[in-house]
Design an enzyme around this catalytic site. Structure first.
Site, mmCIF file in Angstrom:
data_model
loop_
_atom_site.group_PDB
_atom_site.id
_atom_site.type_symbol
_atom_site.label_atom_id
_atom_site.label_comp_id
_atom_site.label_asym_id
_atom_site.label_seq_id
_atom_site.Cartn_x
_atom_site.Cartn_y
_atom_site.Cartn_z
ATOM 1 N N LYS A 135 0.835 -1.204 0.000
ATOM 2 C CA LYS A 135 0.000 0.000 0.000
ATOM 3 C C LYS A 135 0.877 1.264 0.000
ATOM 4 O O LYS A 135 0.580 2.235 -0.699
ATOM 5 C CB LYS A 135 -0.964 -0.017 1.202
ATOM 6 C CG LYS A 135 -2.064 -1.072 1.018
ATOM 7 C CD LYS A 135 -2.877 -1.362 2.269
ATOM 8 C CE LYS A 135 -3.854 -2.511 1.996
ATOM 9 N NZ LYS A 135 -4.610 -2.929 3.190
ATOM 10 N N GLN A 148 -4.606 -1.766 9.869
ATOM 11 C CA GLN A 148 -4.599 -3.087 9.232
ATOM 12 C C GLN A 148 -5.154 -4.135 10.208
ATOM 13 O O GLN A 148 -4.699 -4.249 11.333
ATOM 14 C CB GLN A 148 -3.157 -3.444 8.817
ATOM 15 C CG GLN A 148 -3.038 -4.695 7.980
ATOM 16 C CD GLN A 148 -3.651 -4.561 6.584
ATOM 17 O OE1 GLN A 148 -3.506 -3.546 5.926
ATOM 18 N NE2 GLN A 148 -4.350 -5.588 6.143
ATOM 19 N N ASP A 181 -10.865 2.936 4.665
ATOM 20 C CA ASP A 181 -11.295 1.542 4.564
ATOM 21 C C ASP A 181 -12.825 1.441 4.616
ATOM 22 O O ASP A 181 -13.388 0.366 4.445
ATOM 23 C CB ASP A 181 -10.700 0.733 5.728
ATOM 24 C CG ASP A 181 -9.700 -0.300 5.239
ATOM 25 O OD1 ASP A 181 -9.611 -0.502 4.020
ATOM 26 O OD2 ASP A 181 -9.015 -0.897 6.099
#
Ligand code: NAD
Length: 268
Positions: free
Chosen positions: A40, A84, A107
């Protein structure tokens, strides 16, 4: 998509005087998380976005994680925040995600953004489901009135994909671990989205001839990475099918960049 974001980042920078910035957080040392996060950051750099990373030890308390997320939420210098998952035992992912400022929630997992999606007025949409829809859109797959079957009902993938397909006027069925006759239900689908996390769960018998199959599954097995669909036999029946690796994974990263740019724009 990445090229488009890169071009738009140039325009953003000219206008605002700085590039969008993504902040990522890993708690603990999950090796898969380290790989995902590295990719990412690389993707951010490639489109000219800034990114910063925060590592917390596996023993970090929930309060310490919440404190870091609150700091990032308040920071003037951060546009997008990605924590994450999974988090180590003892740190509640729902509490941590809920602490992210929804405007920076790239997200799309905060209750505010999940609620907007459920309401049919999406804010920031989770990256993998958004990537699934973008693949379908760019391939010109007709969704209106189509039978769509989603396998999996997680907050991260299955439920948001189903909601987005519904928004595109598909007739949507959601299957899960208690579904009876999984292959039978799946074989009705014009569009089949597999997001169960079960290696090669769906064979050719679960695929309607001419169906479009999107395989979200990422399963590490002894013979390497594979999806939830048994690719070779299914691809003989399907009109189109995404490979694993290489299908939904790269789209997810592209949509993270799209979301980070959108979050940056929303803040100025
Ligand atoms: P999850 O474990 O949270 O949810 C899995 C869902 O599948 C559950 O709702 C469960 O009921 C259902 N399920 C599990 N086994 C089943 C079975 N045998 N039959 C029918 N339903 C079953 O997982 P998740 O976070 O939604 O992820 C799903 C998969 O997608 C995983 O393989 C994950 O690694 C992958 N994934 C890939 C990306 C990407 O970028 N490519 C992103 C997110 C998740």
């Amino acid at each position: 998509m990445r090229q488009r974001v890169a071009d738009e980042v140039v325009g953003f920078e000219k206008e605002i005087g700085r590039a969008p910035v993504l902040a990522t957080v890993i708690v603990g040392e999950d090796p898969a998380s380290q790989i995902y996060i590295r990719n990412k950051h690389k993707a951010c750099a490639e489109v000219g976005m800034g990114s910063v990373h925060h590592d917390l030890p596996a023993e970090a308390s929930e309060d310490a994680v919440l404190e870091l997320v609150a700091e990032l939420s308040e920071s003037e210098d951060v546009d997008g925040i990605l924590v994450q998952l999974p988090l180590p035992p003892g740190v509640d992912p729902d509490r941590v995600v809920a602490a992210i400022d929804p405007i920076k929630d790239v997200d799309g997992l905060t209750p505010a953004n999940a609620g907007l999606l459920a309401h049919g007025t999406p804010g920031l949409v989770p990256c993998t489901p958004a990537g699934v829809m973008e693949l379908l859109r760019q391939e010109g797959v007709a969704l209106e009135g189509a039978e769509a079957v989603v396998v999996g009902r997680s907050k991260l993938v299955g439920v948001p994909v189903a909601r987005l397909l519904l928004g595109a006027n598909a007739t949507v069925t959601v299957c899960h671990s208690r579904t009876r006759d999984l292959a039978g239900v799946c074989s009705r689908a014009d569009v089949l989205v597999a997001a169960a996390g079960a290696p090669r769960l769906l064979g050719a018998d679960a695929v309607k001839p001419g169906a479009v199959v999107i395989d979200v599954g990422m399963n590490r097995t002894e013979d390497g990475l594979c999806g939830d669909v048994d690719f070779e036999p299914a691809s003989e029946v399907a009109a189109a099918i995404t490979p694993v690796p290489g299908g939904v994974g790269p789209m997810t990263i592209a949509m993270l960049l799209v979301n980070t740019l959108a979050a940056a724009r929303a803040r100025v």
